[in-house]
Design a protein around this motif. Structure first.
Motif, PDB file in Angstrom:
ATOM      1  N   VAL A 103      18.030 -14.486   2.577  1.00 42.21           N
ATOM      2  CA  VAL A 103      17.453 -13.193   2.945  1.00 42.21           C
ATOM      3  C   VAL A 103      17.301 -12.309   1.713  1.00 42.21           C
ATOM      4  CG1 VAL A 103      17.864 -11.065   4.239  1.00 42.21           C
ATOM      5  CG2 VAL A 103      18.320 -13.276   5.305  1.00 42.21           C
ATOM      6  N   ALA A 104      18.322 -12.295   0.864  1.00 44.05           N
ATOM      7  CA  ALA A 104      18.302 -11.426  -0.312  1.00 44.05           C
ATOM      8  C   ALA A 104      17.170 -11.787  -1.262  1.00 44.05           C
ATOM      9  CB  ALA A 104      19.651 -11.504  -1.032  1.00 44.05           C
ATOM     10  N   TYR A 105      16.995 -13.069  -1.539  1.00 49.16           N
ATOM     11  CA  TYR A 105      15.955 -13.474  -2.496  1.00 49.16           C
ATOM     12  C   TYR A 105      14.551 -13.263  -1.928  1.00 49.16           C
ATOM     13  CZ  TYR A 105      19.169 -15.230  -5.989  1.00 49.16           C
ATOM     14  OH  TYR A 105      20.130 -15.307  -6.971  1.00 49.16           O
ATOM     15  N   VAL A 106      14.362 -13.548  -0.644  1.00 52.13           N
ATOM     16  CA  VAL A 106      13.045 -13.316  -0.050  1.00 52.13           C
ATOM     17  C   VAL A 106      12.768 -11.815   0.045  1.00 52.13           C
ATOM     18  CG1 VAL A 106      11.636 -13.630   2.020  1.00 52.13           C
ATOM     19  CG2 VAL A 106      13.065 -15.505   1.192  1.00 52.13           C
ATOM     20  N   ASP A 107      13.792 -11.033   0.399  1.00 50.32           N
ATOM     21  CA  ASP A 107      13.625  -9.572   0.474  1.00 50.32           C
ATOM     22  C   ASP A 107      13.236  -8.971  -0.873  1.00 50.32           C
ATOM     23  OD1 ASP A 107      14.094  -9.438   3.134  1.00 50.32           O
ATOM     24  OD2 ASP A 107      15.898  -8.197   3.024  1.00 50.32           O
ATOM     25  N   SER A 108      13.651  -9.582  -1.961  1.00 53.48           N
ATOM     26  CA  SER A 108      13.301  -9.066  -3.287  1.00 53.48           C
ATOM     27  C   SER A 108      11.785  -9.011  -3.460  1.00 53.48           C
ATOM     28  CB  SER A 108      13.927  -9.936  -4.379  1.00 53.48           C
ATOM     29  OG  SER A 108      15.336  -9.927  -4.278  1.00 53.48           O
ATOM     30  N   ALA A 109      11.115 -10.089  -3.073  1.00 50.36           N
ATOM     31  CA  ALA A 109       9.648 -10.107  -3.143  1.00 50.36           C
ATOM     32  C   ALA A 109       9.051  -9.173  -2.105  1.00 50.36           C
ATOM     33  CB  ALA A 109       9.137 -11.531  -2.935  1.00 50.36           C
ATOM     34  N   GLN A 110       9.684  -9.094  -0.935  1.00 46.91           N
ATOM     35  CA  GLN A 110       9.151  -8.244   0.132  1.00 46.91           C
ATOM     36  C   GLN A 110       9.173  -6.769  -0.255  1.00 46.91           C
ATOM     37  OE1 GLN A 110      11.762  -9.722   3.181  1.00 46.91           O
ATOM     38  NE2 GLN A 110      10.192 -11.081   4.046  1.00 46.91           N
ATOM     39  N   ALA A 111      10.158  -6.345  -1.045  1.00 47.69           N
ATOM     40  CA  ALA A 111      10.211  -4.951  -1.486  1.00 47.69           C
ATOM     41  C   ALA A 111       8.995  -4.598  -2.340  1.00 47.69           C
ATOM     42  CB  ALA A 111      11.496  -4.695  -2.279  1.00 47.69           C
ATOM     43  N   ILE A 112       8.615  -5.514  -3.222  1.00 44.44           N
ATOM     44  CA  ILE A 112       7.449  -5.285  -4.080  1.00 44.44           C
ATOM     45  C   ILE A 112       6.180  -5.251  -3.244  1.00 44.44           C
ATOM     46  CG2 ILE A 112       6.092  -6.242  -5.982  1.00 44.44           C
ATOM     47  CD1 ILE A 112       8.756  -7.478  -7.014  1.00 44.44           C
ATOM     48  N   LEU A 113       6.059  -6.162  -2.286  1.00 43.19           N
ATOM     49  CA  LEU A 113       4.885  -6.195  -1.418  1.00 43.19           C
ATOM     50  C   LEU A 113       4.789  -4.944  -0.557  1.00 43.19           C
ATOM     51  CD1 LEU A 113       5.064  -9.943  -0.305  1.00 43.19           C
ATOM     52  CD2 LEU A 113       3.351  -8.910  -1.815  1.00 43.19           C
ATOM     53  N   LEU A 114       5.916  -4.499  -0.007  1.00 47.34           N
ATOM     54  CA  LEU A 114       5.938  -3.309   0.844  1.00 47.34           C
ATOM     55  C   LEU A 114       5.448  -2.080   0.087  1.00 47.34           C
ATOM     56  CD1 LEU A 114       8.809  -2.241   3.222  1.00 47.34           C
ATOM     57  CD2 LEU A 114       7.943  -0.627   1.552  1.00 47.34           C
ATOM     58  N   SER A 115       6.067  -1.802  -1.062  1.00 50.50           N
ATOM     59  CA  SER A 115       5.727  -0.585  -1.813  1.00 50.50           C
ATOM     60  C   SER A 115       4.317  -0.666  -2.385  1.00 50.50           C
ATOM     61  CB  SER A 115       6.747  -0.357  -2.932  1.00 50.50           C
ATOM     62  OG  SER A 115       6.875  -1.501  -3.753  1.00 50.50           O
ATOM     63  N   GLY A 116       3.946  -1.836  -2.916  1.00 52.80           N
ATOM     64  CA  GLY A 116       2.600  -1.985  -3.455  1.00 52.80           C
ATOM     65  C   GLY A 116       1.539  -1.840  -2.392  1.00 52.80           C
ATOM     66  N   GLY A 117       1.786  -2.382  -1.199  1.00 55.30           N
ATOM     67  CA  GLY A 117       0.811  -2.288  -0.119  1.00 55.30           C
ATOM     68  C   GLY A 117       0.555  -0.861   0.321  1.00 55.30           C
ATOM     69  N   ILE A 118       1.614  -0.057   0.452  1.00 50.40           N
ATOM     70  CA  ILE A 118       1.436   1.340   0.866  1.00 50.40           C
ATOM     71  C   ILE A 118       0.604   2.101  -0.156  1.00 50.40           C
ATOM     72  CG2 ILE A 118       2.621   3.513   1.371  1.00 50.40           C
ATOM     73  CD1 ILE A 118       5.000   1.862   2.346  1.00 50.40           C
ATOM     74  N   MET A 119       0.858   1.858  -1.448  1.00 46.19           N
ATOM     75  CA  MET A 119       0.091   2.545  -2.483  1.00 46.19           C
ATOM     76  C   MET A 119      -1.382   2.134  -2.459  1.00 46.19           C
ATOM     77  SD  MET A 119       2.603   2.884  -5.812  1.00 46.19           S
ATOM     78  CE  MET A 119       3.069   1.150  -5.923  1.00 46.19           C
ATOM     79  N   ILE A 120      -1.634   0.843  -2.317  1.00 43.30           N
ATOM     80  CA  ILE A 120      -3.020   0.371  -2.316  1.00 43.30           C
ATOM     81  C   ILE A 120      -3.782   0.949  -1.127  1.00 43.30           C
ATOM     82  CG2 ILE A 120      -4.488  -1.676  -2.051  1.00 43.30           C
ATOM     83  CD1 ILE A 120      -2.331  -3.236  -3.609  1.00 43.30           C
ATOM     84  N   ILE A 121      -3.163   0.977   0.050  1.00 41.71           N
ATOM     85  CA  ILE A 121      -3.849   1.521   1.224  1.00 41.71           C
ATOM     86  C   ILE A 121      -4.100   3.015   1.052  1.00 41.71           C
ATOM     87  CG2 ILE A 121      -3.692   1.893   3.712  1.00 41.71           C
ATOM     88  CD1 ILE A 121      -2.039  -0.693   3.853  1.00 41.71           C
ATOM     89  N   GLY A 122      -3.169   3.730   0.422  1.00 44.31           N
ATOM     90  CA  GLY A 122      -3.401   5.141   0.126  1.00 44.31           C
ATOM     91  C   GLY A 122      -4.589   5.340  -0.799  1.00 44.31           C
TER      92      GLY A 122
END
Length: 647
Positions: free
Chosen positions: A183-202
């Motif tokens: 969970v920890a290692y997969v979540d590491s990539a998910q954090a980058i995807l989450l924050s990057g996605g919100i910025m791109i949609i904005g």
């Protein structure tokens, strides 16, 4: 039939994302003991925790739901963006101390820690109850949202329920196989995807609006007050005569409650409502799952940077700016039919075109039904950059699964350690514990999926309880859970006061009752033997986590900074922000070219980062202890606990 290019890209990027998720197989190979599986062998490293804890704290609701509610309720709701600070504030209070206790005594679950501290199995069962009530509805909401998103982006090719079940398969496999390490290692990539996605949609939203200047012109028109009637042309008017989109409706509203004849005037987000809603969201890092995150770390070193820089500063900036651009900007992109009819010159009706393409003309034409906002913003790139639709869909999926994976893993661990091992198979081997942990993960996900498939309405009702229940772990008492239930939709519908009476969130009512009872009961039920037992914990923490003599004088300053921030930043004093930087009804007076309430939020966001830095670093609430912590045992099972089992 010709397949749309965006659908092809969608499945390509989902396949790549799933391939990364199978990191869990490596976790399965390295998980030899129960500690390895449930708390990653207490070896989670600095950057992995910083990214993984951030992903776990800010779920798919941040990605999908937060902009939608800003669209519906305006900047009075946008105070919720302060949960970027409120959530890790709980971590500042507790994570370092829980790590120290876990390291010292070998705790694997918070139920073990509470049971050993109070010498009671009843509190252990209470912790498991909170974990399950938190995890199942919270996970179900995330999984259903992923099915809904993919239903929209595939033009209905993938049904909501089918997509929900299909997208759950991979997360079950990697979580059940690898445990918390996976969970920890997969979540590491998910954090980058989450924050990057919100910025791109904005960025997509502001680009479609054709710039920030056009955005502020639209905002001025959206929040104007009709001079003849004194009412807001769009949305509600607050008791002070301002548009509810740019003002909170007072400090508190006595006698008001959602679902009653005395509904709040000008919106529900009064100062006290914002404060107590932040209490609810603080429940995310006080929920049992985060205790296990704390136990899983190699050291407390990552706590402070995650709380101050990754969450408060990084996610805070993203929510304060990019989520606001998405939510408010939707009014100027055709989402609001009333505004579009009144000011066609200020609207680029691209969202109407999207709805027509997918044959859903009425899904998003008023602020009362904003469920399609983020999917539509993603859909805008279908023709221009179909590959970007695939990337953003994966960003959304990662956001939804990041929190769910953590709660699946930790809840499975608590079911195994606090129920099966404690009451059914006391001598369970490491292999048996891992087996039951995996069964627990599957059972929790299947339960969440059944709930989500059978009744989305019931799931939403339970979801409203989840974070409010989590906050009741501050003092873990059943009274707070009862108060939350009776002031949330699921119980308040049968009560005369309605939901959130006096515009106080259910988490606020729960914590008021819990604290009151905790103080009263403690005052009249003192036991010398129990006090001596508990003092072994407190003395240990004072020795290893106490402030140095040179910093004792900073304690009053820390209290002043914290209370001031909570009162003026996210509490009743925030009402000042309605007008201090300009008249909400007159855009010509806006000091910084934006509504006063938005400028106030940005100011207190910066001050909130300072508060978090002061507490985490200066007051040493999240720094590495000067003295090394020596473990008495690797596993609490090695300690003979004096706990009476329930009769």
């Amino acid at each position: 039939m010709e397949v749309d290019a965006k659908i092809i890209w969608l499945f390509v990027f989902v396949a790549l994302y799933w391939a990364y998720c199978f990191w869990g197989i490596k976790g399965a190979l390295t998980a030899r003991t129960a500690s390895d599986y449930f708390v990653a062998g207490r070896q989670i490293s600095l950057w992995v925790f910083i990214l993984a804890a951030t992903a776990t704290s800010f779920s798919g609701w941040t990605f999908m739901g937060h902009p939608e509610l800003i669209y519906r309720d305006g900047f009075q709701y946008a105070y919720a963006s302060f949960y970027a600070i409120a959530i890790p504030f709980t971590g500042v209070m507790f994570l370092k101390r829980q790590w120290m206790l876990g390291k010292r005594f070998g705790f694997i679950t918070p139920g073990e820690m509470m049971a050993y501290y109070f010498k009671s199995d009843t509190v252990r069962l209470l912790v498991v109850l909170v974990a399950l009530v938190f995890s199942i509805p919270y996970l179900g909401i995330q999984l259903r949202a992923s099915g809904f998103l993919f239903n929209v982006l595939t033009d209905g090719l993938l049904e909501v329920e089918a997509g929900m079940w299909l997208l759950s398969v991979v997360v079950i496999i990697y979580v059940a196989s690898g445990g918390l390490r996976a969970v920890a290692y997969v979540d590491s990539a998910q954090a980058i995807l989450l924050s990057g996605g919100i910025m791109i949609i904005g960025i997509i939203a502001i680009n479609a609006i054709e710039g920030f200047g056009q955005f502020t012109q639209g905002l001025a028109a959206l929040t104007a007050i009709d001079l003849e009637t004194g009412k807001a042309a769009f949305g509600e008017t607050t008791p002070d005569g301002y548009s509810a989109y740019v003002a909170i409706p007072g400090m508190i509203q006595y006698g008001a409650g959602l679902g009653t004849d005395s509904a709040p005037v000008g919106g529900a987000w009064t100062g006290i409502m914002i404060l107590t809603y932040m209490f609810a969201l603080m429940g995310i890092q006080s929920a049992p799952a985060f205790s296990m995150w704390a136990f899983g770390n190699k050291s407390p070193e990552p706590f402070a940077p995650q709380q101050v820089w990754a969450s408060s500063a990084g996610i805070g900036f993203i929510l304060m700016v990019f989520a606001a651009l998405q939510g408010i900007g939707a009014h100027f992109l055709g989402a609001d039919s009333a505004f579009m009819a009144a000011h066609p010159e200020l609207v680029n009706p691209v969202m109407v075109e999207v709805l027509q393409k997918i044959g859903a003309d009425d899904l998003l034409h008023s602020p009362s039904n904003p469920d399609m906002l983020v999917p539509q913003l993603v859909y805008l790139m279908s023709d221009l950059a179909p590959w970007l639709v695939g990337i953003l869909a994966v960003c959304a999926l990662a956001a939804m699964q990041s929190t769910g994976a953590a709660y699946m893993s930790t809840a499975g661990g608590m079911l195994t350690r606090d129920l099966i091992k404690r009451f059914i198979i006391p001598n369970a081997s490491h292999i048996q514990q891992k087996f039951f942990g995996r069964l627990g993960v599957v059972a929790i996900v299947l339960t969440a999926l059944v709930f989500a498939t059978a009744s989305n309405d019931a799931l939403v009702l339970l979801g409203g309880l989840a974070v409010a229940y989590g906050f009741q772990m501050w003092p873990a008492l059943i009274a707070g859970l009862i108060a939350v239930t009776l002031t949330e939709n699921i119980g308040a519908q049968y009560m005369p006061w309605g939901r959130w009476p006096m515009t106080i969130h259910s988490a606020g009512w729960g914590i008021f009752l819990n604290l009151g009872l905790a103080i009263l009961v403690s005052a009249v039920t003192q036991n010398a033997d129990e006090h001596r037992h508990r003092m072994t914990f407190h003395n240990f923490l004072r020795q290893h986590a106490g402030l140095s003599a040179s910093k004792k004088g900073l304690v009053p300053i820390a209290w002043i900074i914290t209370i001031t921030w909570f009162f003026f930043g996210i509490g009743p004093g925030a009402v000042i922000g309605n007008w201090i930087f300009g008249d909400p009804a007159d855009a010509a007076t806006w000091l910084f070219g934006i509504p006063s309430i938005w400028a106030w939020q940005l100011l207190w966001w910066v001050l909130g980062i300072f508060m978090m830095w002061f507490l985490a670093y200066k007051m040493e609430l999240s720094t590495v202890p000067e003295e090394e912590i020596h473990a008495l045992h690797e596993d609490i099972d090695d300690i003979q606990m004096d706990i009476d089992r329930p009769s």
